[in-house]
Scaffold this active site. Structure first.
Site: not given
Length: 585
Positions: A437, A480
């Site tokens: 990611s 996040k």
């Protein structure tokens, strides 16, 4: 800069379109299971119609008693009730002499009317019964198999595999249709001969996929002949019909636990939390254990039996507070500059990436921004992944690094080896890093270092890339984004900070209300991108490639050309000197 910016409405599931359904009253009528778990329902129906050759069904479910209870209730509804059917019999005991006769009345000591029985953990005496000696008289006591004789028995597969002898004996009973008594002590036989008794029942074994794989390896032929069912963890919301089914399913579980009524304002809060749990705006959870927990905690904040939006909101906020100590300490480290994460200014080769932290033994994952830096120097084209070199990077992270390097090399269209070497690292990272990611952030940092174009520190980045520069979906989006938002918010939002995410992840968003409010007030921004080309202008203010005018690609190519020319000039005097010497001679 604004074309990819998301509106605040996209940051949470669409509630308005289904709002009219919240006012409907749903009655628990037992029919919801057949609609929500249609595949499993079909398997259970088939099990009850299976001849008594070897009726065994394997069902993939989490290891939770809530699932066994649901299966028991549904099988009970499916089973045909026949009060006249008697199974088992009666043991007549006279001192040390024991005789057997078929059941005449339900009061016989080993008589059974079938039914559905279950146990999530089992011991030998509980499952098979036992023989007790009281002075000079034998007293046979029935076990769970005797109560399930003629019916269905639901057991935990993990419990059986943990005690292999139980499974071997159970398999023999089902294969022979006879129950034989055995002494619990192999060195001491039973004090008297006890006749066998006929026994037939259907067996349902439940467990997760790992334990089912163990069973398949241990009993490959039996597993191949067994019925298979799977409890579906979630429901895909396609239209109002599926959404109504989920509301009914949720309401049925609430009624079964004596919760309710559920007020209309309860549902929007619950749906947002449900989407966070599944990670998809079009998917809602069916897990009875998870739903029961939400109901239980919401009921603790209700003055009566009803459940409102305020009740569930208070429960969720208090849960986050209870479980938030570790996340707060990590954020404090950043705010006190013990971990350096800059949210102002620009810098070459440095970018804020987004990570999800999951500590073993901690119930809640949380987001944390991570600083990635990249430096380049004249070299042989080697890309050094410091995490991998230090054995802190996992295989998937290494794969992401190699993919983004491949894209960059292909874009540069070099006829020779890249004359630069680069070093990419997660700064102040002291534990293993895995996943791809961060590959978009690492690629942007590498491009910044190669082009000497600074990256804004106001924006954090997450996303993986493929070899064609497309940005792909990643996990943990909500955590996040919230992790970076909380840092920016505590340092004061300036209206320019935000996060870049993959466009494919927009459907996964269900953000906390304070983040949504900040986006609505344009104090914080979220951009969704499909490619590296779309992310770079947001971070650098310059395009990656264009036909006319300066761009990042051309800047890197020109820098490479300059280095190659310098190397050529550096090596040219040697062949010229030899050429002059040959001419003079």
């Amino acid at each position: 800069m604004t074309n990819n910016r998301l509106e605040w409405r996209a940051l949470q599931p669409d509630i308005e379109s289904v709002q009219p359904l919240f006012s409907q009253a749903f009655e628990a009528d037992g029919s919801c299971f057949a609609l929500v778990q249609a595949r499993l329902f079909n398997g259970l129906s088939l099990l009850l119609q299976t001849p008594a050759a070897f009726p065994l069904m394997l069902i993939k479910t989490p290891e939770n008693i809530e699932y066994q209870k649901l299966l028991q209730d549904e099988l009970t509804r499916l089973a045909e009730e026949d009060d006249d059917s008697l199974y088992g019999g009666h043991y007549q005991v006279e001192g040390m002499s024991v005789s057997w006769q078929p059941a005449v009345t339900p009061e016989d000591n080993f008589a059974s009317t079938g039914g559905i029985h279950r146990a999530d953990w089992i011991e030998a005496e509980e499952l098979f019964g036992c023989i007790r000696l009281q002075q000079t008289t034998l007293i046979p006591e029935p076990g769970l198999v005797h109560k399930a004789n003629g019916g269905t028995l639901i057991l935990s597969l993990r419990a059986l595999l943990a005690q292999p002898l139980l499974w071997l004996r159970l398999k023999k009973i089902m294969a022979t249709g006879q129950f034989d008594w055995h002494s619990p002590d192999e060195t001491r036989p039973l004090p008297a001969a006890i006749p066998s008794m006929p026994m037939q029942f259907r067996l349902v074994l439940t467990g997760d996929r790992d334990v089912l794989a163990d069973f398949q390896e241990m009993e490959p032929e039996l597993a191949a002949l067994s019925l298979y069912g799977e409890f579906e963890d979630n429901i895909q919301i396609v239209d109002a019909e599926e959404f109504t089914l989920w509301l009914r399913w949720f309401s049925d579980i609430a009624v079964s636990h004596d919760y309710g009524p559920i007020k209309e304002d309860f549902w929007p809060v619950m749906i947002r939390e449900a989407v966070r749990y599944t990670g998809d705006q079009d998917t809602l959870p069916l897990c009875p254990a998870w739903i029961s927990r939400q109901l239980h905690e919401a009921a603790m904040y209700s003055a009566d039996s009803s459940l409102s939006g305020e009740n569930i909101l208070n429960a969720l906020e208090m849960r986050e507070w209870r479980e938030g100590f570790l996340a707060e300490r990590v954020r404090d480290e950043i705010l006190l500059d013990q971990i350096v994460v800059e949210t102002e200014g620009e810098m070459i080769g440095q970018i804020n990436a987004l990570s999800v932290i999951e500590f073993p033994g901690h119930p809640r994952a949380f987001g944390e921004p991570s600083r990635i830096s990249c430096v380049v120097h004249v070299g042989d084209g080697e890309f050094t992944d410091v995490e991998r070199k230090a054995e802190l990077g996992g295989n998937i992270h290494a794969k992401g690094m190699m993919i983004m390097q491949a894209w960059l090399i292909a874009e540069l269209e070099l006829e020779q080896q890249l004359p630069f070497s680069a070093s990419v690292v997660f700064e102040q990272s002291y534990s293993e890093v895995d996943g791809d990611s961060a590959s978009l952030a690492e690629l942007c940092a590498l491009i910044s270092a190669l082009s000497s174009q600074p990256l804004t520190q106001l924006i954090a980045v997450t996303g993986s890339v493929d070899q064609f520069g497309r940005v792909q979906a990643v996990g943990g989006l909500n955590e996040k984004i919230e992790g970076f938002f909380h840092i920016c918010n505590q340092r004061d939002l300036n209206g320019k900070q935000g996060v870049i995410i993959p466009a494919a992840n927009v459907r996964h968003l269900s953000l906390q209300q304070d983040v949504v409010d900040a986006v609505r007030e344009e104090k914080f921004h979220i951009w969704a991108v499909d490619s590296v080309d779309e992310a770079l202008p947001l971070l650098t203010g310059a395009e990656w490639d264009k036909e006319e005018g300066p761009c990042l690609l051309r800047t890197i190519q020109e820098r490479i050309a300059q280095i190659n020319q310098q190397e050529l000039r550096h090596h040219r005097p040697w062949p010229l000197r030899w050429l002059n010497w040959f001419n003079q001679s």
